[in-house]
Motif scaffolding. Structure first.
Motif, PDB file in Angstrom:
ATOM      1  N   LEU A  36       0.735  -1.437  -0.081  1.00  0.00           N
ATOM      2  CA  LEU A  36       0.059   0.144   0.221  1.00  0.00           C
ATOM      3  C   LEU A  36       0.904   1.229   0.002  1.00  0.00           C
ATOM      4  O   LEU A  36       0.151   2.397  -0.139  1.00  0.00           O
ATOM      5  N   VAL A  37       2.096   1.188   0.180  1.00  0.00           N
ATOM      6  CA  VAL A  37       3.145   2.349   0.364  1.00  0.00           C
ATOM      7  C   VAL A  37       4.197   2.444  -0.908  1.00  0.00           C
ATOM      8  O   VAL A  37       4.860   3.452  -0.791  1.00  0.00           O
ATOM      9  N   ALA A  38       3.832   1.688  -1.890  1.00  0.00           N
ATOM     10  CA  ALA A  38       4.686   1.789  -2.924  1.00  0.00           C
ATOM     11  C   ALA A  38       6.246   2.227  -2.885  1.00  0.00           C
ATOM     12  O   ALA A  38       6.470   3.079  -3.484  1.00  0.00           O
ATOM     13  N   GLY A  39       6.760   1.711  -2.041  1.00  0.00           N
ATOM     14  CA  GLY A  39       8.418   1.841  -1.762  1.00  0.00           C
ATOM     15  C   GLY A  39       8.739   3.023  -1.081  1.00  0.00           C
ATOM     16  O   GLY A  39       9.867   3.351  -1.124  1.00  0.00           O
ATOM     17  N   ARG A  40       7.670   3.941  -0.364  1.00  0.00           N
ATOM     18  CA  ARG A  40       8.205   4.995   0.487  1.00  0.00           C
ATOM     19  C   ARG A  40       8.861   4.510   1.733  1.00  0.00           C
ATOM     20  O   ARG A  40       8.709   3.429   2.434  1.00  0.00           O
ATOM     21  N   PRO A  41       9.890   5.259   1.727  1.00  0.00           N
ATOM     22  CA  PRO A  41      10.815   4.909   2.964  1.00  0.00           C
ATOM     23  C   PRO A  41      10.354   5.416   4.249  1.00  0.00           C
ATOM     24  O   PRO A  41       9.562   6.056   4.440  1.00  0.00           O
ATOM     25  N   LEU A  42      10.715   4.340   5.307  1.00  0.00           N
ATOM     26  CA  LEU A  42      10.264   4.736   6.420  1.00  0.00           C
ATOM     27  C   LEU A  42      11.284   5.809   7.378  1.00  0.00           C
ATOM     28  O   LEU A  42      12.424   5.638   7.085  1.00  0.00           O
ATOM     29  N   GLN A  43      10.576   6.601   7.824  1.00  0.00           N
ATOM     30  CA  GLN A  43      11.608   7.844   8.486  1.00  0.00           C
ATOM     31  C   GLN A  43      11.627   7.349  10.108  1.00  0.00           C
ATOM     32  O   GLN A  43      12.899   7.735  10.665  1.00  0.00           O
ATOM     33  N   THR A  44      10.436   6.684  10.732  1.00  0.00           N
ATOM     34  CA  THR A  44      10.817   6.168  12.247  1.00  0.00           C
ATOM     35  C   THR A  44      10.130   5.026  12.235  1.00  0.00           C
ATOM     36  O   THR A  44       9.171   4.526  11.463  1.00  0.00           O
ATOM     37  N   ILE A  45      10.634   4.089  13.074  1.00  0.00           N
ATOM     38  CA  ILE A  45      10.045   2.944  13.748  1.00  0.00           C
ATOM     39  C   ILE A  45       9.882   3.183  15.120  1.00  0.00           C
ATOM     40  O   ILE A  45      10.485   3.442  15.992  1.00  0.00           O
ATOM     41  N   PHE A  46       8.523   2.716  15.802  1.00  0.00           N
ATOM     42  CA  PHE A  46       8.504   2.705  17.168  1.00  0.00           C
ATOM     43  C   PHE A  46       7.974   1.464  17.685  1.00  0.00           C
ATOM     44  O   PHE A  46       6.537   0.914  17.086  1.00  0.00           O
ATOM     45  N   ILE A  47       8.635   0.784  18.383  1.00  0.00           N
ATOM     46  CA  ILE A  47       8.219  -0.620  18.931  1.00  0.00           C
ATOM     47  C   ILE A  47       7.359  -0.220  20.372  1.00  0.00           C
ATOM     48  O   ILE A  47       7.949   0.071  21.424  1.00  0.00           O
ATOM     49  N   GLY A  48       5.973  -0.584  20.497  1.00  0.00           N
ATOM     50  CA  GLY A  48       5.306  -0.145  21.794  1.00  0.00           C
ATOM     51  C   GLY A  48       4.611  -1.217  22.008  1.00  0.00           C
ATOM     52  O   GLY A  48       4.853  -2.314  21.707  1.00  0.00           O
ATOM     53  N   GLY A  49       3.963  -1.052  23.398  1.00  0.00           N
ATOM     54  CA  GLY A  49       3.222  -2.272  23.992  1.00  0.00           C
ATOM     55  C   GLY A  49       2.194  -1.875  24.954  1.00  0.00           C
ATOM     56  O   GLY A  49       1.730  -0.622  25.045  1.00  0.00           O
ATOM     57  N   GLY A  50       1.982  -2.689  25.833  1.00  0.00           N
ATOM     58  CA  GLY A  50       2.584  -3.761  26.592  1.00  0.00           C
ATOM     59  C   GLY A  50       3.849  -3.335  26.884  1.00  0.00           C
ATOM     60  O   GLY A  50       4.100  -2.142  26.963  1.00  0.00           O
ATOM     61  N   THR A  51       4.772  -4.358  27.063  1.00  0.00           N
ATOM     62  CA  THR A  51       6.127  -4.268  27.241  1.00  0.00           C
ATOM     63  C   THR A  51       7.104  -4.762  26.245  1.00  0.00           C
ATOM     64  O   THR A  51       7.471  -6.126  26.418  1.00  0.00           O
ATOM     65  N   PRO A  52       7.628  -4.143  25.292  1.00  0.00           N
ATOM     66  CA  PRO A  52       8.422  -4.792  24.338  1.00  0.00           C
ATOM     67  C   PRO A  52       9.741  -5.487  24.917  1.00  0.00           C
ATOM     68  O   PRO A  52      10.173  -6.371  24.217  1.00  0.00           O
ATOM     69  N   SER A  53      10.314  -4.643  25.682  1.00  0.00           N
ATOM     70  CA  SER A  53      11.621  -5.257  26.471  1.00  0.00           C
ATOM     71  C   SER A  53      11.346  -6.714  27.089  1.00  0.00           C
ATOM     72  O   SER A  53      12.306  -7.234  27.596  1.00  0.00           O
ATOM     73  N   LEU A  54       9.940  -7.114  27.079  1.00  0.00           N
ATOM     74  CA  LEU A  54      10.184  -8.619  27.541  1.00  0.00           C
ATOM     75  C   LEU A  54      10.562  -9.591  26.161  1.00  0.00           C
ATOM     76  O   LEU A  54      10.851 -10.781  26.467  1.00  0.00           O
ATOM     77  N   PHE A  55      10.926  -9.073  25.098  1.00  0.00           N
ATOM     78  CA  PHE A  55      11.265  -9.765  24.014  1.00  0.00           C
ATOM     79  C   PHE A  55      12.764  -9.770  24.096  1.00  0.00           C
ATOM     80  O   PHE A  55      13.325  -8.654  24.590  1.00  0.00           O
ATOM     81  N   SER A  56      13.560 -10.620  23.827  1.00  0.00           N
ATOM     82  CA  SER A  56      14.893 -10.728  23.964  1.00  0.00           C
ATOM     83  C   SER A  56      15.570  -9.938  22.849  1.00  0.00           C
ATOM     84  O   SER A  56      14.834  -9.364  21.683  1.00  0.00           O
ATOM     85  N   ALA A  57      16.979  -9.620  22.967  1.00  0.00           N
ATOM     86  CA  ALA A  57      17.492  -8.681  21.986  1.00  0.00           C
ATOM     87  C   ALA A  57      17.712  -9.575  20.700  1.00  0.00           C
ATOM     88  O   ALA A  57      17.658  -8.761  19.533  1.00  0.00           O
ATOM     89  N   GLN A  58      17.637 -10.658  20.668  1.00  0.00           N
ATOM     90  CA  GLN A  58      17.774 -11.531  19.627  1.00  0.00           C
ATOM     91  C   GLN A  58      16.548 -11.321  18.531  1.00  0.00           C
ATOM     92  O   GLN A  58      16.531 -11.363  17.321  1.00  0.00           O
ATOM     93  N   SER A  59      15.301 -11.399  19.476  1.00  0.00           N
ATOM     94  CA  SER A  59      14.201 -11.443  18.681  1.00  0.00           C
ATOM     95  C   SER A  59      13.970 -10.068  18.149  1.00  0.00           C
ATOM     96  O   SER A  59      13.568  -9.786  17.014  1.00  0.00           O
ATOM     97  N   ILE A  60      14.319  -8.643  18.840  1.00  0.00           N
ATOM     98  CA  ILE A  60      14.188  -7.438  18.310  1.00  0.00           C
ATOM     99  C   ILE A  60      15.112  -7.313  17.193  1.00  0.00           C
ATOM    100  O   ILE A  60      14.924  -6.650  16.204  1.00  0.00           O
TER     101      ILE A  60
END
Length: 398
Positions: A65-89
């Protein structure tokens, strides 16, 4: 009112706004009594790898749906994202990079709780590519933390900030609440001064509110009255300004050039993909339409969709002109300096004259500055923000 569409360039092709990605990780160690987010208490091990696979499968569907447009930012929120291991992130971010184009100055934020286990993972998160950390300390007072149902103590919060700096994080946000149960002005000032003393580059300072469908709403604790809340807020803002922070949003303060770019994109009515259980997105497509999309809410349903090959999408809605007016203004007016007036047309496709009556009414009441070229709330407008926003909702359809 009729329907509206995003701005169209001279060649007839939609000129879309900046694009962000929101990733929702819905589990937490224990749900707090004030929280109304789509979060679910963890019972046993989390299916990290399966969930990461589902997220990337979800993203591949959105990418079309976004036709190759670049991401300017990524936000990983929750919940508690830090329950995931560094390897998973790391696996998640590597997968995103394979699917999406990325801006060279990509901002990647991870929300984390200041528990001991999460603190141990901070170096791994930094190595995985996270370059902005948001720690939900909420308070540094042990009694307040207990009243809020938090599972960490003040010492763990201090340790988390120290370990984040040792891990190489230069951009650290602290979430701090005020208006807490039985909180006095002196307690609030002590809390804020302690948080400032930890040396964050960004501080989100916001009032505890009682949201429906939460334990606090059903059995309200003893909260400060309106007069004390106003004193806490005003004196807190003065403390932050004296400490070198700049207020750029109603509840956000930062050092110069350290604003949260992801949230700025929300407030400036930019586009964002939402992936994960219950995640919401807003996309301007080349057919000149703005759509809001949301995903299956429960993590079990979301994981089942991935296994069954059925859509993650729970629903979507095309925004009509009256929706665009209120949604643009309820975001833009959170910014202390407002936005360029031309941004309204650039992101909605509507002329500024479209909202002439409520706009003129807000100026006459002293809630908006009568300045050409900007839509900017006055100090009075920021204080009574809900009333200001409501003025632009009068003609909205249901």
């Amino acid at each position: 009112m009729g329907s509206g569409s995003p701005a169209i360039a001279a060649n007839g092709v939609l000129k879309p706004p900046p694009l962000s990605l929101y990733i929702h990780i819905p589990w937490c160690a224990r749900k707090c009594p004030y929280c109304d987010f789509n979060s679910h208490t963890r019972h046993g091990p989390i299916q990290e790898l399966a969930y990461v696979d589902a997220l990337l499968q979800d993203l591949r569907g959105e990418q079309k749906l976004v036709a190759g447009r670049p991401l300017q930012t990524i936000f990983i929120g929750g919940g508690t994202p830090s329950l995931f291991s560094a390897q998973s992130i790391e696996g998640l971010l590597s997968g995103v990079a394979e699917v999406m184009a990325l801006d060279e100055a990509l901002e990647i934020t991870l929300e984390a709780n200041p528990g001991a286990l999460e603190s141990e993972r901070l170096p791994g998160y930094r190595e995985a590519g996270i370059n902005r950390l948001s720690l939900g300390i909420q308070s540094l007072n042990p009694d307040s933390l207990q009243a809020l149902g938090r599972i960490h103590g003040p010492d763990e919060a201090v340790m988390a900030v120290e370990r984040a700096k040792q891990a190489g994080f230069e951009r650290i946000n602290l979430d701090l609440m005020f208006g807490l149960p039985a909180q006095t002005l002196e307690m609030a000032q002590g809390d804020l001064q302690a948080a400032i003393g930890l040396g964050p580059s960004h501080l989100s300072y916001y009032q505890l509110t009682l949201e429906p469908n939460t334990p606090f709403y059903q059995s309200p604790p003893d909260l400060p009255d309106e007069e004390r809340l106003w004193q806490i807020q005003q004196q807190g803002h003065e403390m932050l300004l004296r400490a070198g922070f700049q207020q750029y949003e109603i509840s956000a303060f930062s050092h110069p050039q350290e604003q949260c770019r992801h949230n700025l994109n929300y407030w400036r009515f930019g586009d964002y993909i939402g992936i994960g259980a219950g995640a919401h997105g807003k996309l301007s497509t080349q057919d000149g339409v703005i759509r809001r999309r949301w995903k299956r809410r429960h993590p079990n349903d979301y994981l089942a969709a991935a296994k069954g090959g059925v859509p993650f999408l729970q629903g979507e809605r095309v925004l009509q002109a009256e929706d665009l007016v209120i949604e643009f203004m309820m975001n833009a007016l959170r910014l202390c300096d407002g936005v360029e007036a031309e941004l309204f047309s650039a992101t909605t496709g509507l002329d500024l004259e479209y909202m002439g009556e409520p706009l003129n009414g807000a100026i006459k009441k002293g809630l908006l500055y009568p300045v050409d070229g900007r839509l900017c709330p006055t100090p009075l407008g920021l204080r009574f923000l809900n009333d200001l926003i409501a003025m632009f909702e009068v003609n909205r359809t249901t």
